[in-house]
Design an enzyme around this catalytic site. Structure first.
Site, PDB file in Angstrom:
ATOM      1  N   GLU A  19     -11.888  -4.652  -5.164  1.00  0.00           N
ATOM      2  CA  GLU A  19     -12.390  -3.292  -4.914  1.00  0.00           C
ATOM      3  C   GLU A  19     -11.651  -2.232  -5.752  1.00  0.00           C
ATOM      4  OE1 GLU A  19     -11.704  -5.522  -2.389  1.00  0.00           O
ATOM      5  OE2 GLU A  19     -13.835  -5.924  -2.084  1.00  0.00           O
ATOM      6  N   ASN A  20     -10.480  -2.600  -6.275  1.00  0.00           N
ATOM      7  CA  ASN A  20      -9.690  -1.615  -7.040  1.00  0.00           C
ATOM      8  C   ASN A  20     -10.352  -1.202  -8.360  1.00  0.00           C
ATOM      9  OD1 ASN A  20      -6.466  -2.931  -5.962  1.00  0.00           O
ATOM     10  ND2 ASN A  20      -7.565  -1.135  -5.219  1.00  0.00           N
ATOM     11  N   ARG A  46       0.341   7.731  -2.349  1.00  0.00           N
ATOM     12  CA  ARG A  46       0.809   8.744  -1.385  1.00  0.00           C
ATOM     13  C   ARG A  46       2.297   9.015  -1.545  1.00  0.00           C
ATOM     14  NH1 ARG A  46      -1.881   5.816   3.582  1.00  0.00           N
ATOM     15  NH2 ARG A  46      -2.125   4.252   1.947  1.00  0.00           N
ATOM     16  N   TRP A  47       3.046   7.969  -1.848  1.00  0.00           N
ATOM     17  CA  TRP A  47       4.492   8.134  -2.055  1.00  0.00           C
ATOM     18  C   TRP A  47       4.739   9.053  -3.250  1.00  0.00           C
ATOM     19  CZ3 TRP A  47       7.800   6.966  -6.104  1.00  0.00           C
ATOM     20  CH2 TRP A  47       9.178   7.037  -5.803  1.00  0.00           C
ATOM     21  N   ASP A  53       0.826  -1.208   0.000  1.00  0.00           N
ATOM     22  CA  ASP A  53       0.000   0.000   0.000  1.00  0.00           C
ATOM     23  C   ASP A  53       0.862   1.260   0.000  1.00  0.00           C
ATOM     24  OD1 ASP A  53      -2.298   1.478   0.012  1.00  0.00           O
ATOM     25  OD2 ASP A  53      -2.722   1.217   2.136  1.00  0.00           O
ATOM     26  N   ASN A 104       1.468   3.478  -2.798  1.00  0.00           N
ATOM     27  CA  ASN A 104       2.115   3.956  -4.030  1.00  0.00           C
ATOM     28  C   ASN A 104       1.684   5.381  -4.374  1.00  0.00           C
ATOM     29  OD1 ASN A 104       3.262   1.464  -4.318  1.00  0.00           O
ATOM     30  ND2 ASN A 104       1.898   0.781  -5.957  1.00  0.00           N
ATOM     31  N   ARG A 133       1.683  -5.119   6.013  1.00  0.00           N
ATOM     32  CA  ARG A 133       1.022  -4.067   5.236  1.00  0.00           C
ATOM     33  C   ARG A 133       1.841  -2.797   5.378  1.00  0.00           C
ATOM     34  NH1 ARG A 133      -5.171  -2.615   4.172  1.00  0.00           N
ATOM     35  NH2 ARG A 133      -4.780  -0.749   2.962  1.00  0.00           N
TER      36      ARG A 133
HETATM   37  C1  FPP Z   1      -1.628   0.392  -3.419  1.00  0.00           C
HETATM   38  O1  FPP Z   1      -1.228   1.713  -3.448  1.00  0.00           O
HETATM   39  C2  FPP Z   1      -1.089  -0.325  -4.554  1.00  0.00           C
HETATM   40  C3  FPP Z   1      -1.820  -0.877  -5.544  1.00  0.00           C
HETATM   41  C4  FPP Z   1      -3.294  -0.809  -5.618  1.00  0.00           C
HETATM   42  C5  FPP Z   1      -1.160  -1.559  -6.669  1.00  0.00           C
HETATM   43  C6  FPP Z   1      -0.017  -2.398  -6.276  1.00  0.00           C
HETATM   44  C7  FPP Z   1       0.629  -2.930  -7.466  1.00  0.00           C
HETATM   45  C8  FPP Z   1       1.956  -2.947  -7.664  1.00  0.00           C
HETATM   46  C9  FPP Z   1       2.944  -2.459  -6.693  1.00  0.00           C
HETATM   47  C10 FPP Z   1       2.493  -3.521  -8.928  1.00  0.00           C
HETATM   48  C11 FPP Z   1       2.121  -4.921  -9.133  1.00  0.00           C
HETATM   49  C12 FPP Z   1       3.016  -5.576 -10.037  1.00  0.00           C
HETATM   50  C13 FPP Z   1       2.705  -6.648 -10.784  1.00  0.00           C
HETATM   51  C14 FPP Z   1       3.775  -7.323 -11.515  1.00  0.00           C
HETATM   52  C15 FPP Z   1       1.340  -7.191 -10.893  1.00  0.00           C
HETATM   53  P1  FPP Z   1      -2.348   2.845  -3.540  1.00  0.00           P
HETATM   54  O2  FPP Z   1      -2.504   3.226  -4.957  1.00  0.00           O
HETATM   55  O3  FPP Z   1      -3.586   2.354  -2.866  1.00  0.00           O
HETATM   56  O4  FPP Z   1      -1.666   3.966  -2.713  1.00  0.00           O
HETATM   57  P2  FPP Z   1      -2.412   5.075  -1.853  1.00  0.00           P
HETATM   58  O5  FPP Z   1      -3.165   4.329  -0.775  1.00  0.00           O
HETATM   59  O6  FPP Z   1      -1.292   5.882  -1.320  1.00  0.00           O
HETATM   60  O7  FPP Z   1      -3.306   5.807  -2.792  1.00  0.00           O
END
Ligand code: FPP
Length: 228
Positions: free
Chosen positions: A59-60, A16-17, A12, A14, A175
């Site tokens: 849910e995504n 926010r980073w 989790d 990505n 997580r």
């Molecule tokens: C959550 O961060 C991350 C995801 C929904 C996607 C995760 C997927 C990857 C890291 C790549 C997967 C790679 C392969 C090969 C299938 P978020 O977007 O929910 O972050 P946030 O909560 O900060 O908005």
């Protein structure tokens, strides 16, 4: 250090980073994808048997189409870059979740990776894609019903028919990003797992922090409901 056999990770943070870096969310997913390679290689080096990563939840689909499309392109990005290295490390790729509704190209890329690594005997790297824990349990029950003439089922029946039936139970669930939720991840399989929530966004989670989490796991006493 006591190495968990099966580690599951909710990757989790990505978005926010990326925001922190004044970059679009897609950049966070891109760097997060590179980080899958780093953590998978570290897990392999440590002797983990199964690493299950939550890459896309049921849910995504609620996210904007543009972001979904980008996420669906990431398996191709990942395997183009890293499949050779994963082969060299004897890592086997598997997937859980309902792949049938993913874009055809994504399914193709995943199936190629699964096929290519099928005979590898090292760590199993499992991507949970279009995965939901409740649905996983429902599908297991449907499998049991299909086998016929059932009046009652046992826990073992579910364990034997669920998507992770070939893996040991999850020992440790990590997580990142400090949200204290399971978010419909491996509900059945996490029953006795140790849970560790880490104050770090997924793209910044590295081998050192991963080892620290395993050290913390090692120091916990797992009692499985009994007494020591
Ligand atoms: C959550 O961060 C991350 C995801 C929904 C996607 C995760 C997927 C990857 C890291 C790549 C997967 C790679 C392969 C090969 C299938 P978020 O977007 O929910 O972050 P946030 O909560 O900060 O908005």
């Amino acid at each position: 250090m006591n190495i968990p056999q099966h580690i599951a990770i909710i990757m989790d943070g990505n978005g926010r980073w990326a925001k922190q870096q004044n970059k679009p969310r897609s950049y966070g997913h891109f760097v997060g994808t590179d980080n899958v390679r780093n953590i998978a290689l570290k897990a392999d080096e440590l002797g983990v048997k199964v690493l299950t990563l939550y890459a896309f939840s049921t849910e995504n689909w609620k996210r904007p189409k543009e972001e979904i499309d980008y996420l669906m392109s990431l398996p191709a990005v990942f395997f183009d870059k890293f499949l050779k290295e994963l082969m060299e490390k004897n890592i086997k790729i598997e997937v859980i979740g309902d792949l049938s509704v993913l874009p055809v190209k994504t399914i193709k890329v995943l199936n190629q990776a699964i096929k290519k690594t099928k005979h590898n005997s090292g760590m199993i790297l499992v991507f949970a894609l279009n995965y939901g824990g409740r649905n996983d349990i429902v599908e297991a029950v449907n499998e049991i019903i299909k086998k016929g003439n059932i009046t009652a089922i046992t826990e073992q029946d579910i364990t034997n028919n669920i998507s992770t039936k070939n893996y040991p139970d999850v020992d440790l669930m990590i997580r990142t990003s400090l949200d204290y939720r399971i978010s419909n991840f491996l509900l059945w399989q996490l029953s006795y797992a140790e849970l560790i929530f880490i104050d770090c966004y997924w793209p910044a989670f590295n081998g050192e922090k991963f080892v620290e989490a395993i050290e913390e796991y090692s120091n916990r006493q797992r009692r499985f409901g009994g007494l020591l």
